[in-house]
Design an enzyme around this catalytic site. Structure first.
Site, PDB file in Angstrom:
ATOM      1  N   CYS A  50       4.047  -5.345  -9.435  1.00 18.58           N
ATOM      2  CA  CYS A  50       5.432  -4.873  -9.398  1.00 18.58           C
ATOM      3  C   CYS A  50       6.238  -5.684 -10.422  1.00 18.58           C
ATOM      4  O   CYS A  50       6.284  -6.912 -10.360  1.00 18.58           O
ATOM      5  CB  CYS A  50       6.054  -5.040  -8.015  1.00 18.58           C
ATOM      6  N   LYS A  75       4.371   3.395   0.390  1.00 14.89           N
ATOM      7  CA  LYS A  75       5.176   2.502  -0.458  1.00 14.89           C
ATOM      8  C   LYS A  75       4.646   1.089  -0.298  1.00 14.89           C
ATOM      9  O   LYS A  75       4.313   0.657   0.814  1.00 14.89           O
ATOM     10  CB  LYS A  75       6.643   2.553  -0.019  1.00 14.89           C
ATOM     11  N   LEU A  90      11.053  -3.176  -4.708  1.00 17.89           N
ATOM     12  CA  LEU A  90      10.232  -3.120  -3.479  1.00 17.89           C
ATOM     13  C   LEU A  90      11.055  -2.840  -2.223  1.00 17.89           C
ATOM     14  O   LEU A  90      10.917  -3.515  -1.205  1.00 17.89           O
ATOM     15  CB  LEU A  90       9.416  -4.397  -3.302  1.00 17.89           C
TER      16      LEU A  90
HETATM   17  O1  LIG Z   1       5.010  -1.863  -8.196  1.00 15.55           O
HETATM   18  C1  LIG Z   1       6.082  -1.288  -8.443  1.00 15.55           C
HETATM   19  N1  LIG Z   1       6.225  -0.619  -9.600  1.00 15.55           N
HETATM   20  C2  LIG Z   1       7.373  -0.048  -9.966  1.00 15.55           C
HETATM   21  O2  LIG Z   1       7.459   0.508 -11.075  1.00 15.55           O
HETATM   22  N2  LIG Z   1       8.445  -0.085  -9.116  1.00 15.55           N
HETATM   23  C3  LIG Z   1       8.282  -0.518  -7.793  1.00 15.55           C
HETATM   24  C4  LIG Z   1       9.501  -1.223  -7.261  1.00 15.55           C
HETATM   25  O3  LIG Z   1      10.356  -1.655  -8.060  1.00 15.55           O
HETATM   26  O4  LIG Z   1       9.560  -1.365  -6.028  1.00 15.55           O
HETATM   27  N3  LIG Z   1       7.123  -1.331  -7.581  1.00 15.55           N
END
Ligand SMILES: O=C1NC(=O)NC(C(=O)O)N1
Length: 310
Positions: free
Chosen positions: A129, A45, A73
């Protein structure tokens, strides 16, 4: 080399599949499940300097055509994922560390620690993000992206990749690629992150379906496949010295084949993994192998970038 063997940065992969950062990769249990799955590699993540709760729920919603999310995030902080990287068995499969600092300084701090730990983990720097309120996507601010890459390549002396948002204008493909080509250390480009700030509406409830940002969130799944393929091919054509990781819209083996034709070396799976779980990797590998065999290919290298034009 087997039928599905893949390669990135000179590293061998049993197959081209892995998760999209953010999906099924937030804690040790999920990461271990990916490590034990048929995926050829895995990515953590996106991490920030400090742990984050993320946005209020509901923040993920699936539809028959894909998903919308505004996770914000949520993550355990970079030391958690760096510790995971330090105990990972790299002989089994490679591991990517996704980094999404909320500032340049945070990215530099995290990258210095990652470099000092000296693990084989490959960094994927998330420039895209769409879901942190008040934080525009760096990938859409070319000056900020340039400044970020100038500073990161000074501080981090290993090859790394960037996770880009989707672009929709040829001039933007040209400008973004020209920036990336100034940095040979950017060894790969992952296209695409979710298509940001979409809106899904529930007719019965006459309402949005996620809480953050008045229901605006990033979409994935069937909605994004054509845009993902275009971004993979656009950067494949414009960045001959770099490799491309495709991401977006994969639910079947033939979608992986499309990403490979467009120029991808590896292919990430997001929404479909969220909905089906890590067992999806065995299914997708089987479907890809069947398709390659039916078409007479002996390996994915024979497919990569072979998209015909008319
Ligand atoms: O880079 C991201 N892309 C997404 O679609 N969602 C996550 C997030 O919201 O953490 N982060």
């Amino acid at each position: 080399m087997s039928l599905l063997s893949a390669s990135l940065l000179g590293i061998d992969f049993a197959n081209p599949l892995l998760n999209a950062s953010g999906v099924y990769c937030r804690d040790v249990a999920e990461l271990d499940a990916l490590a034990a799955s048929a995926a050829g590699s895995l990515v953590t993540k996106s991490c920030t300097l400090l742990a984050r709760e993320g946005n209020p729920e509901p923040r993920y919603y699936a539809t028959p055509l894909g998903s919308i999310n505004s996770m914000g995030l949520p993550n355990a902080g970079y030391q958690y994922y760096l510790a995971y990287a330090q105990q990972h068995d790299y002989a089994a499969k490679p591991l990517f560390l996704s980094v999404a600092g909320l500032s340049l300084a945070d990215n530099l701090t995290m990258l210095a620690a990652i470099r000092a730990a000296d693990t084989p983990a490959i960094v994927e720097l998330n420039l895209s993000c769409p879901n942190v309120p008040g934080k525009p996507q760096i990938g859409y601010d070319f000056a900020a992206m340039t400044a970020m890459l100038e500073a990161v390549t000074q501080a981090y002396d290993r090859p790394f990749g960037v996770k880009l948002p989707p672009y929709f204008d040829i001039a933007h493909f040209d400008e973004a690629a020209a920036i990336l080509n100034r940095f040979p250390q950017v060894a790969f480009v992952t296209c695409i992150n979710s298509i940001g700030n979409a809106l899904i509406i529930d007719v019965e409830a006459e309402s949005v379906v996620i809480k953050p940002k008045d229901g605006f969130g990033g979409i994935g799944g069937d909605y994004v496949l054509p845009t993902a393929l275009a971004n993979v091919n656009a950067f494949y054509r414009r960045c001959p010295a770099k490799q491309i990781i495709g991401c977006g819209g994969v639910t079947r083996g033939e979608h992986i084949f499309m990403h490979l034709l467009a120029g991808a070396s590896l292919v990430q799976v997001g929404t479909a993994l969220y909905e089906e779980g890590p067992g999806i990797f065995a299914r997708l590998n089987d479907e890809l192998a069947e398709l390659l065999t039916r078409k007479g290919y002996r390996g994915i290298e024979e497919v990569r970038g072979k998209l015909r034009t008319l």
